[in-house]
Scaffold this motif. Structure first.
Motif, mmCIF file in Angstrom:
data_model
loop_
_atom_site.group_PDB
_atom_site.id
_atom_site.type_symbol
_atom_site.label_atom_id
_atom_site.label_comp_id
_atom_site.label_asym_id
_atom_site.label_seq_id
_atom_site.Cartn_x
_atom_site.Cartn_y
_atom_site.Cartn_z
ATOM 1 N N UNK A 367 45.416 46.008 37.974
ATOM 2 C CA UNK A 367 46.672 45.467 38.504
ATOM 3 C C UNK A 367 46.410 44.289 39.434
ATOM 4 N N UNK A 368 45.350 44.405 40.230
ATOM 5 C CA UNK A 368 45.032 43.347 41.206
ATOM 6 C C UNK A 368 44.033 42.335 40.653
ATOM 7 N N UNK A 369 43.663 42.479 39.394
ATOM 8 C CA UNK A 369 42.720 41.528 38.806
ATOM 9 C C UNK A 369 41.395 41.498 39.538
ATOM 10 N N UNK A 370 41.010 42.630 40.120
ATOM 11 C CA UNK A 370 39.760 42.763 40.881
ATOM 12 C C UNK A 370 39.747 41.892 42.148
ATOM 13 N N UNK A 371 40.921 41.451 42.606
ATOM 14 C CA UNK A 371 40.985 40.680 43.855
ATOM 15 C C UNK A 371 41.148 41.625 45.041
ATOM 16 N N UNK A 372 40.383 41.386 46.083
ATOM 17 C CA UNK A 372 40.467 42.201 47.289
ATOM 18 C C UNK A 372 41.840 42.042 47.927
ATOM 19 N N UNK A 373 42.469 43.156 48.282
ATOM 20 C CA UNK A 373 43.787 43.096 48.885
ATOM 21 C C UNK A 373 43.752 42.621 50.336
ATOM 22 N N UNK A 374 42.562 42.533 50.906
ATOM 23 C CA UNK A 374 42.437 42.022 52.270
ATOM 24 C C UNK A 374 42.158 40.519 52.279
ATOM 25 N N UNK A 375 41.137 40.095 51.550
ATOM 26 C CA UNK A 375 40.711 38.694 51.632
ATOM 27 C C UNK A 375 40.973 37.886 50.369
ATOM 28 N N UNK A 376 41.343 38.539 49.266
ATOM 29 C CA UNK A 376 41.611 37.827 48.028
ATOM 30 C C UNK A 376 40.378 37.491 47.217
ATOM 31 N N UNK A 377 39.192 37.908 47.666
ATOM 32 C CA UNK A 377 37.955 37.606 46.941
ATOM 33 C C UNK A 377 37.958 38.294 45.582
ATOM 34 N N UNK A 378 37.571 37.531 44.542
ATOM 35 C CA UNK A 378 37.407 38.068 43.188
ATOM 36 C C UNK A 378 35.942 37.874 42.826
ATOM 37 N N UNK A 379 35.166 38.941 43.011
ATOM 38 C CA UNK A 379 33.714 38.849 42.894
ATOM 39 C C UNK A 379 33.310 38.771 41.422
ATOM 40 N N UNK A 380 32.681 37.675 41.064
ATOM 41 C CA UNK A 380 32.306 37.440 39.668
ATOM 42 C C UNK A 380 30.952 38.061 39.356
ATOM 43 N N UNK A 381 30.865 38.715 38.192
ATOM 44 C CA UNK A 381 29.594 39.191 37.668
ATOM 45 C C UNK A 381 29.268 38.379 36.413
ATOM 46 N N UNK A 382 28.176 38.701 35.752
ATOM 47 C CA UNK A 382 27.765 37.905 34.592
ATOM 48 C C UNK A 382 28.799 37.964 33.471
ATOM 49 N N UNK A 383 29.381 39.160 33.250
ATOM 50 C CA UNK A 383 30.282 39.320 32.125
ATOM 51 C C UNK A 383 31.726 39.606 32.527
ATOM 52 N N UNK A 384 31.957 39.865 33.819
ATOM 53 C CA UNK A 384 33.313 40.241 34.222
ATOM 54 C C UNK A 384 33.486 40.007 35.721
ATOM 55 N N UNK A 385 34.177 40.926 36.368
ATOM 56 C CA UNK A 385 34.391 40.860 37.810
ATOM 57 C C UNK A 385 34.181 42.256 38.397
#
Length: 477
Positions: A367-385
């Motif tokens: 639902x949040x697209x892996x974005x942190x609800x505090x800072x908005x960071x979307x941590x990228x991995x090699x194949x996804x988040x």
């Protein structure tokens, strides 16, 4: 305020308040402060008049400065007395909502730094309440500004029963009592030893012991706690805190010989089978999960910020309250523990962790697209988040929160660790704040399809010492 009024000169208008005032001021000189009626039912002044309580501290303000503070010893509504003392204003109103005050301490410091920290805009124009959860912040700043310049105008002897014991007790009453242990500016060591005593006593309740304990148990079990975690450089015996705690209205000390416990030595009380502990109403409230979490969080945040709190809470039987995840210290789906920095050697333990529904975790993350609800960071991995799901009210003991999406947040690893170790909390306006000083981090990002239950947020906030209940104010400005 400096000279007070002689009660004998106002005997004709004291009315039903005569006995109360004579008890509060046995020397016959009363220090009173009044407020005119509020013009609107819901403005700040009306709330302050309605919600203030005995034991609250009043800060006096004028010309952009704080100039004095005092503790409320009694509250009365007496238009006749007010008119005799102060007369009437231009609208023919008198200052009929009266506070009886003790511990009047004068000083002069700029108000702007404190008001700014409290998110209040100067100047102040009327009686205003400050939430209990922010008391530590503004008193800390005020003490720094004072720099030792405060002088006592009058320090009355607080007679027995100033903070009257209550048979019914609400969460707001409990927080006010706990939040004013250091209302006396000279009571720093006393407040610390009292808070340790209260935590130890709460630990007894949690582990199924009776609210009252024999005084020999206090000496043998509380003594080492006070020695290790008590005021630095100050030797404190168990007698010191439990005697003074009677003033809070939450506590009682009884002697088997039915003599006044204040006049009986600890040794004599032990010999006669004396006991001490929470009053029934306080113990009953502290057996409720939310009230207990708030009390533990408030005591730790207000008086014990410089001790090893996880170690202390473990010692008093409240180890699970050091972490949002509970006694397992786990961080839900991150695989990391929350107990780094603990003292002592490592030991292998076996823990029972509640089952977590991974489908709920994945739903919240997506639902949040892996974005942190505090800072908005979307941590990228090699194949996804990558993101982590944190339960707001932990599933582990003693929190026993539910495994629901309404009890989950999507966080980055950093903010997950901080959330789990109670370094940040979410206030009632969904603003994320640091627990240490209440400063703002940002607004919690929310999704319309992800409902978050405010009850779980309130519980976590209580653990952090950050609850701001509408009925829980302990400082009037």
């Amino acid at each position: 305020m400096r000279t007070g009024i002689r009660l004998s000169e106002y005997e004709h208008v004291l009315g039903e308040n005569a006995d109360q005032l004579k008890r509060l001021f046995p020397d016959g000189v009363a220090r009173l402060w009044g407020a005119t009626p509020a013009q609107k039912e819901r403005n700040a002044k009306a709330v302050a008049i309605r919600e203030r309580r005995v034991g609250d501290e009043v800060l006096f303000y004028g010309e952009m400065k704080f100039i004095a503070r005092a503790r409320i010893l009694g509250l009365l509504h007496n238009p006749g007395l007010a008119a005799e003392v102060w007369g009437f204003d231009e609208n023919h109103r008198t200052w009929e909502h009266i506070m009886a005050l003790g511990d009047v301490i004068e000083f002069e410091v700029p108000a702007a730094p404190v008001l700014t920290a409290l998110d209040m805009k100067p100047p102040l124009w009327s009686l205003t309440l400050v939430p209990a959860a922010k008391r530590k912040l503004h008193l800390h700043l005020l003490d720094e500004l004072l720099g030792g310049q405060a002088s006592t105008v009058r320090r009355p002897v607080l007679g027995k029963g100033i903070a009257a014991p209550v048979e019914s007790l609400g969460r707001g009453d409990l927080q006010r009592a706990l939040g004013t242990l250091d209302a006396d500016t000279s009571a720093g060591p006393r407040a610390r030893s009292e808070s340790l005593t209260l935590l130890w006593a709460i630990g007894r309740l949690v582990t199924g012991h009776d609210r009252m304990a024999p005084l020999d148990v206090w000496q043998s079990q509380l003594g080492p706690i006070l020695s290790e975690f008590g005021p630095p450089g100050v030797a404190v015996s168990p007698e010191y805190p439990f005697r003074h705690l009677s003033d809070s209205g939450l506590w009682e000390v009884e002697s088997a010989e039915h003599r006044d416990p204040d006049l009986v030595s600890v040794a004599a009380s032990i010999e006669s089978g004396g006991r001490a502990g929470f009053r029934r109403a306080a113990a009953r409230l502290l057996r409720q999960p939310l009230a207990r979490a708030e009390a533990i969080g408030l005591l730790c945040a207000s008086y014990l910020d410089d001790v090893d709190q996880p170690e202390l809470l473990e010692r008093v039987g409240l180890g699970g309250y050091a972490y949002a995840g509970g006694s397992d210290g786990g961080q839900d789906d991150s695989g990391g523990g929350g107990r780094s920095g603990r003292r002592g050697q490592r030991r292998q333990v076996t823990v029972s962790r509640p089952d977590r529904d991974k489908r709920l975790v994945e739903r919240v993350k997506l639902l949040h697209g892996h974005r942190c609800q505090v800072c908005g960071l979307r941590l990228e991995t090699r194949f996804s988040h990558y993101s982590e799901a944190a339960h707001i009210q932990g599933l582990g003991h003693p929190h026993n929160g539910p495994d629901k999406t309404s009890n989950l947040l999507c966080l980055c690893p950093n903010h997950h660790v901080q959330f789990d170790t109670l370094a940040l909390f979410i206030d009632e306006d969904w603003i994320v704040r640091r627990s240490q000083d209440g400063s703002r981090i940002g607004v919690l990002r929310r999704h319309p399809e992800h409902h978050i239950d405010e009850r779980y947020v309130e519980y976590h906030r209580g653990l952090c010492g950050g609850n701001r209940l509408g009925s829980t104010h302990d400082r009037a400005l």
